[in-house]
Design a protein around this motif. Structure first.
Motif, mmCIF file in Angstrom:
data_model
loop_
_atom_site.group_PDB
_atom_site.id
_atom_site.type_symbol
_atom_site.label_atom_id
_atom_site.label_comp_id
_atom_site.label_asym_id
_atom_site.label_seq_id
_atom_site.Cartn_x
_atom_site.Cartn_y
_atom_site.Cartn_z
ATOM 1 N N GLU A 390 1.176 5.958 -2.121
ATOM 2 C CA GLU A 390 0.637 7.321 -2.147
ATOM 3 C C GLU A 390 -0.767 7.354 -1.550
ATOM 4 O OE1 GLU A 390 -0.547 10.855 -5.360
ATOM 5 O OE2 GLU A 390 0.409 9.002 -6.043
ATOM 6 N N ALA A 391 -1.589 6.378 -1.908
ATOM 7 C CA ALA A 391 -2.953 6.349 -1.366
ATOM 8 C C ALA A 391 -2.930 6.152 0.142
ATOM 9 C CB ALA A 391 -3.741 5.228 -2.046
ATOM 10 N N ALA A 392 -2.017 5.312 0.643
ATOM 11 C CA ALA A 392 -1.921 5.094 2.089
ATOM 12 C C ALA A 392 -1.458 6.353 2.795
ATOM 13 C CB ALA A 392 -0.966 3.939 2.374
ATOM 14 N N TYR A 393 -0.538 7.101 2.167
ATOM 15 C CA TYR A 393 -0.062 8.345 2.773
ATOM 16 C C TYR A 393 -1.173 9.399 2.803
ATOM 17 C CZ TYR A 393 2.201 12.884 3.150
ATOM 18 O OH TYR A 393 2.518 14.162 3.532
ATOM 19 N N LEU A 394 -1.860 9.567 1.663
ATOM 20 C CA LEU A 394 -2.898 10.594 1.584
ATOM 21 C C LEU A 394 -4.111 10.243 2.436
ATOM 22 C CD1 LEU A 394 -2.739 11.506 -2.211
ATOM 23 C CD2 LEU A 394 -1.796 12.765 -0.265
ATOM 24 N N ALA A 395 -4.295 8.961 2.756
ATOM 25 C CA ALA A 395 -5.383 8.604 3.661
ATOM 26 C C ALA A 395 -5.174 9.239 5.028
ATOM 27 C CB ALA A 395 -5.468 7.083 3.791
ATOM 28 N N GLN A 396 -3.923 9.446 5.416
ATOM 29 C CA GLN A 396 -3.618 10.118 6.682
ATOM 30 C C GLN A 396 -3.547 11.636 6.523
ATOM 31 O OE1 GLN A 396 -0.451 8.465 9.152
ATOM 32 N NE2 GLN A 396 -0.555 6.509 8.041
ATOM 33 N N GLU A 433 -0.805 2.536 10.999
ATOM 34 C CA GLU A 433 -1.942 2.820 10.131
ATOM 35 C C GLU A 433 -1.543 2.726 8.663
ATOM 36 O OE1 GLU A 433 -5.206 6.425 9.366
ATOM 37 O OE2 GLU A 433 -3.733 6.554 10.993
ATOM 38 N N PHE A 434 -0.344 3.232 8.344
ATOM 39 C CA PHE A 434 0.168 3.159 6.976
ATOM 40 C C PHE A 434 0.262 1.703 6.521
ATOM 41 C CE2 PHE A 434 3.649 3.070 3.863
ATOM 42 C CZ PHE A 434 3.266 4.087 2.998
ATOM 43 N N ALA A 435 0.820 0.844 7.366
ATOM 44 C CA ALA A 435 0.961 -0.567 7.023
ATOM 45 C C ALA A 435 -0.394 -1.228 6.820
ATOM 46 C CB ALA A 435 1.749 -1.296 8.106
ATOM 47 N N HIS A 436 -1.375 -0.907 7.672
ATOM 48 C CA HIS A 436 -2.708 -1.487 7.526
ATOM 49 C C HIS A 436 -3.342 -1.081 6.195
ATOM 50 C CE1 HIS A 436 -3.442 -3.620 11.239
ATOM 51 N NE2 HIS A 436 -2.922 -2.618 11.931
ATOM 52 N N ASP A 437 -3.182 0.188 5.811
ATOM 53 C CA ASP A 437 -3.770 0.648 4.543
ATOM 54 C C ASP A 437 -3.102 -0.025 3.353
ATOM 55 O OD1 ASP A 437 -5.610 2.279 5.788
ATOM 56 O OD2 ASP A 437 -4.345 4.064 5.709
ATOM 57 N N VAL A 438 -1.790 -0.199 3.413
ATOM 58 C CA VAL A 438 -1.088 -0.893 2.337
ATOM 59 C C VAL A 438 -1.554 -2.347 2.267
ATOM 60 C CG1 VAL A 438 1.162 -1.730 1.547
ATOM 61 C CG2 VAL A 438 0.931 0.613 2.397
ATOM 62 N N ALA A 439 -1.681 -2.991 3.429
ATOM 63 C CA ALA A 439 -2.104 -4.388 3.466
ATOM 64 C C ALA A 439 -3.501 -4.547 2.877
ATOM 65 C CB ALA A 439 -2.069 -4.915 4.902
ATOM 66 N N LEU A 440 -4.413 -3.626 3.187
ATOM 67 C CA LEU A 440 -5.770 -3.704 2.636
ATOM 68 C C LEU A 440 -5.760 -3.558 1.119
ATOM 69 C CD1 LEU A 440 -7.741 -1.619 5.296
ATOM 70 C CD2 LEU A 440 -7.871 -4.082 4.905
ATOM 71 N N ALA A 441 -4.913 -2.667 0.611
ATOM 72 C CA ALA A 441 -4.811 -2.499 -0.837
ATOM 73 C C ALA A 441 -4.292 -3.773 -1.497
ATOM 74 C CB ALA A 441 -3.890 -1.314 -1.161
ATOM 75 N N VAL A 442 -3.295 -4.404 -0.898
ATOM 76 C CA VAL A 442 -2.757 -5.652 -1.446
ATOM 77 C C VAL A 442 -3.824 -6.740 -1.422
ATOM 78 C CG1 VAL A 442 -1.039 -7.468 -1.097
ATOM 79 C CG2 VAL A 442 -0.377 -5.064 -0.846
ATOM 80 N N GLN A 443 -4.591 -6.802 -0.335
ATOM 81 C CA GLN A 443 -5.661 -7.798 -0.242
ATOM 82 C C GLN A 443 -6.739 -7.580 -1.292
ATOM 83 O OE1 GLN A 443 -6.714 -7.275 3.905
ATOM 84 N NE2 GLN A 443 -5.744 -9.201 4.468
ATOM 85 N N ARG A 444 -6.950 -6.319 -1.668
ATOM 86 C CA ARG A 444 -7.948 -6.024 -2.711
ATOM 87 C C ARG A 444 -7.447 -6.401 -4.102
ATOM 88 N NH1 ARG A 444 -8.554 -1.104 0.274
ATOM 89 N NH2 ARG A 444 -7.233 -0.046 -1.262
ATOM 90 N N GLY A 445 -6.185 -6.747 -4.201
ATOM 91 C CA GLY A 445 -5.655 -7.173 -5.485
ATOM 92 C C GLY A 445 -4.928 -6.097 -6.255
ATOM 93 N N GLU A 446 -4.662 -4.947 -5.635
ATOM 94 C CA GLU A 446 -3.923 -3.906 -6.338
ATOM 95 C C GLU A 446 -2.482 -4.368 -6.566
ATOM 96 O OE1 GLU A 446 -4.418 0.047 -4.861
ATOM 97 O OE2 GLU A 446 -6.424 -0.367 -4.059
ATOM 98 N N PRO A 447 -1.897 -4.021 -7.704
ATOM 99 C CA PRO A 447 -0.539 -4.490 -8.032
ATOM 100 C C PRO A 447 0.472 -4.039 -6.981
ATOM 101 C CG PRO A 447 -1.613 -3.505 -9.956
ATOM 102 C CD PRO A 447 -2.478 -3.189 -8.783
ATOM 103 N N PHE A 448 1.314 -4.988 -6.588
ATOM 104 C CA PHE A 448 2.321 -4.666 -5.573
ATOM 105 C C PHE A 448 3.455 -5.680 -5.690
ATOM 106 C CE2 PHE A 448 4.183 -3.919 -1.401
ATOM 107 C CZ PHE A 448 3.988 -2.557 -1.250
ATOM 108 N N THR A 449 4.671 -5.194 -5.566
ATOM 109 C CA THR A 449 5.864 -6.042 -5.665
ATOM 110 C C THR A 449 6.588 -6.064 -4.328
ATOM 111 O OG1 THR A 449 6.120 -5.492 -8.005
ATOM 112 C CG2 THR A 449 8.035 -6.449 -6.888
ATOM 113 N N VAL A 450 6.962 -7.232 -3.883
ATOM 114 C CA VAL A 450 7.640 -7.381 -2.599
ATOM 115 C C VAL A 450 9.114 -7.022 -2.760
ATOM 116 C CG1 VAL A 450 8.228 -8.984 -0.742
ATOM 117 C CG2 VAL A 450 6.052 -9.231 -1.967
#
Length: 473
Positions: A390-396, A433-450
Motif C-alpha cells: 500500500e505504501a509503495a502504491y500511494l507513493a506513486q 518504481e513500485f518494485a524499488h519502493d517495496v525493495a527499500l521497505a524490505v531493506q529497512r526491515g519492514e515485515p515481509f513474506t516471500v
C-alpha cells in the motif's frame, strides 16, 4: 627495433644511423663537452706529460642501430597535452599502445596464408567503452586483412581473444563466441587386477554457433545480449525473469527475508545467491534463451541450473476488466498512452517452455516458477505484506487511497490487484518504481513474506552443478 625493421628497408635504416651518429659527433664542440674535456685533460697531462703525454676527448661513440633504438622512449598523453612517460598514462592505455605496436607488426601477415593473433584478456585495465572499441578494432583488422590469394598468400589474420568480460562477449555476437567450461572426467585404472576410478578436470568447449537455434532466435539473442545479459555466458546458475521488478526484488528478498542476519550460515546462503545470474529478458519469448543455455554441444551445456520465473496471466472475465475512473483522483494516475498487450502470455506458458527443454534433453536442468497471476499482485498472497505494498502504491498515487481500498476489500485481493494491473486503458502503477519502493521497505526491515513460488525459485537457483568450477569465453 622490430617496428623499425617492419617499416623501413636496409638503405633507409643505414641513412638514419648515419644521420644520428653525425648529429652526435657535432656535439663534440659544445661548451659543456669542451669544458669537461679541458678539465680532465689538465689533470691527465699532469700525470702523463713527463713520461708519455696522453690526449683525452669526450664525445659520443658511434651507435649501431639496435643500441640507438634502445635509447628511444615512446611517450603518450591525451590529445592536447604534452606527451609524458607511459607511467603517467595508466596501465590500460599503455596496454593499448602495446597492442597497437603488435598490430603494426602484423603487416608481415601478408606474406603468410594465415596468421593467428592471440590476445589474453584484452579487457585488463580498460573501462567498458574502451573494451568495445578495442574489440571492434581487432575485428576490423581481421576483416580487412584477407585478399585474393590467386597470385600469392591470402594474408588472413584471425584474432583469438580469451576474456572474462561480459562487455567483450556481448560485442561480437554468439556466432563468434566459444564458451569454455571446466568439467570432470572419470578414468578407470587397473591396480592389482581391480579397477579404481580417478576423477580429473577437463576443459570443454561450446561453440555457440553450433547450438540448435533458428535464425530468428539467433538474431533475437544477439539483439538482447547486451553487457548485462551477456553475464549468462559466464554463469553456471541462471534465473530468467520477465521484467525489471523481479530483477530488483529477488536479491533483496533472498538477503533480507529468506536468509537474513550475519551468522556464518546466513552469510554463506547470501553469498551463494549472489553467484546466481539474474537476467531480465524484458517480457520476450524465453525459448531462445532456454535453447542457448541448455543446448548441448560436445556433451556440454552452458549452465548447470536454469530457473525461469514467469506469470500465469489468467484470463479476466469481461465484467472484471472495467476502466478505472480517476477523473476526481490523482491526476497523474492513468495518464499516458494506452498500454499494448504483451505477447509473453502465450509463448511463456509452462508447457511450452518445458517442451523446449525436453527437446534439448535437459528437463531436469530447468525449473519453471509461475506466478499465479503476476508478480506485483502475487506479493499480496502471503499475509502481512499489504502495508508495504500500500505504501509503495500511494507513493506513486497519494490521492488514490480508494483504489487501494477497493483491492483490499475484494474477495480475492490478489486477483483484484491483477485486474487493475491488466487494464489496457490506464497505467495503474509504474512497475519498476513500485518494485524499488517495496525493495527499500524490505531493506529497512519492514515485515515481509516471500510468496511460495518465488521462495522455491530462489532455492532451486542455488542447487545443481558442482561448486568451484570456472568458465570463460
Amino acid at each position: 627495433m622490430r617496428l623499425i625493421e617492419q617499416l623501413t628497408d636496409e638503405e633507409e635504416r643505414s641513412t638514419f644511423l648515419t644521420k644520428a651518429n653525425t648529429a652526435f659527433d657535432g656535439l663534440r664542440n659544445d661548451p659543456v663537452l669542451v669544458r669537461a674535456s679541458t678539465a680532465i685533460q689538465g689533470h691527465l697531462s699532469g700525470l702523463t706529460q713527463a713520461v708519455r703525454g696522453q690526449y683525452v676527448d669526450v664525445s659520443f661513440m658511434d651507435y649501431e642501430l639496435f643500441r640507438l633504438v634502445r635509447s628511444l622512449r615512446v611517450k603518450m598523453a591525451e590529445h592536447g597535452i604534452d606527451p609524458a612517460d607511459l607511467a603517467d598514462s595508466g596501465l590500460g592505455y599503455a596496454n593499448l599502445l602495446y597492442i597497437a605496436t603488435v598490430v603494426l607488426e602484423l603487416s608481415k601477415a601478408r606474406d603468410s596464408e594465415l596468421t593467428l593473433f592471440l590476445v589474453e584478456e584484452p579487457e585488463a585495465h580498460l573501462h567498458p567503452q574502451l573494451q568495445a572499441v578495442l574489440l571492434d578494432y581487432l575485428q576490423e583488422q581481421a576483416q580487412v586483412s584477407a585478399r585474393d590469394d590467386s597470385t600469392g598468400p591470402a594474408g588472413r589474420i584471425q584474432v583469438i581473444a580469451t576474456t572474462h568480460s561480459a562487455h567483450l562477449a556481448s560485442a561480437v555476437g554468439i556466432d563468434k563466441v566459444v564458451a569454455l567450461r571446466a568439467g570432470a572426467a572419470v578414468d578407470a585404472e587397473a591396480s592389482d587386477g581391480d579397477a579404481r576410478y580417478i576423477r580429473r578436470t577437463v576443459t570443454q568447449a561450446i561453440a555457440l554457433k553450433r547450438l540448435p537455434l533458428d535464425e530468428p532466435s539467433r538474431r533475437k539473442i544477439n539483439q538482447y545480449l547486451d553487457a548485462t545479459r551477456a553475464g549468462i555466458l559466464f554463469a553456471r546458475k541462471v534465473v530468467l525473469v520477465e521484467g525489471v521488478a523481479e530483477a530488483v526484488l529477488l536479491p533483496v528478498l533472498a538477503k533480507h527475508c529468506l536468509y537474513p542476519g550475519d551468522s556464518p550460515e546466513a552469510r554463506a546462503m547470501q553469498r551463494a545467491f549472489r553467484a546466481v545470474t539474474i537476467v531480465n529478458v524484458g517480457s520476450v519469448d524465453f525459448r531462445p534463451y532456454i535453447t542457448l543455455l541448455l543446448g548441448e554441444v560436445n556433451g556440454c551445456r552452458l549452465v548447470d541450473q536454469l530457473v525461469v520465473i514467469t506469470d500465469t496471466d489468467p484470463d479476466i472475465p469481461k465484467h472484471s476488466a472495467e476502466v478505472i475512473d480517476v477523473s476526481d483522483e490523482d491526476p497523474a494516475e492513468g495518464q499516458g498512452e494506452e498500454v499494448e498487450p504483451e505477447d509473453s502470455t502465450v509463448s511463456n506458458r509452462r508447457a511450452d517452455l518445458e517442451a523446449t527443454a525436453a527437446t534439448l534433453g535437459a528437463t531436469d536442468l530447468l525449473y519453471i516458477a509461475e506466478a499465479p497471476h503476476t508478480l506485483e499482485a502475487d506479493l499480496l498472497q502471503p499475509g502481512g505484506n499489504a502495508a508495504v505494498l500500500e505504501a509503495a502504491y500511494l507513493a506513486q498515487h497519494p490521492r488514490s487511497q480508494k483504489h487501494w481500498d477497493e483491492i483490499m476489500e475484494a474477495a480475492d485481493p490478489a486477483f483484484a490487484f491483477y485486474v487493475k494491473l491488466s487494464n489496457r486503458k490506464t497505467k495503474f502503477i509504474g512497475k519498476g518504481e513500485f518494485a524499488h519502493d517495496v525493495a527499500l521497505a524490505v531493506q529497512r526491515g519492514e515485515p515481509f513474506t516471500v510468496p511460495d513460488y518465488l521462495h522455491r525459485a530462489i532455492e532451486r537457483a542455488m542447487t545443481g552443478g558442482p561448486a568451484g568450477q570456472e568458465s570463460g569465453a
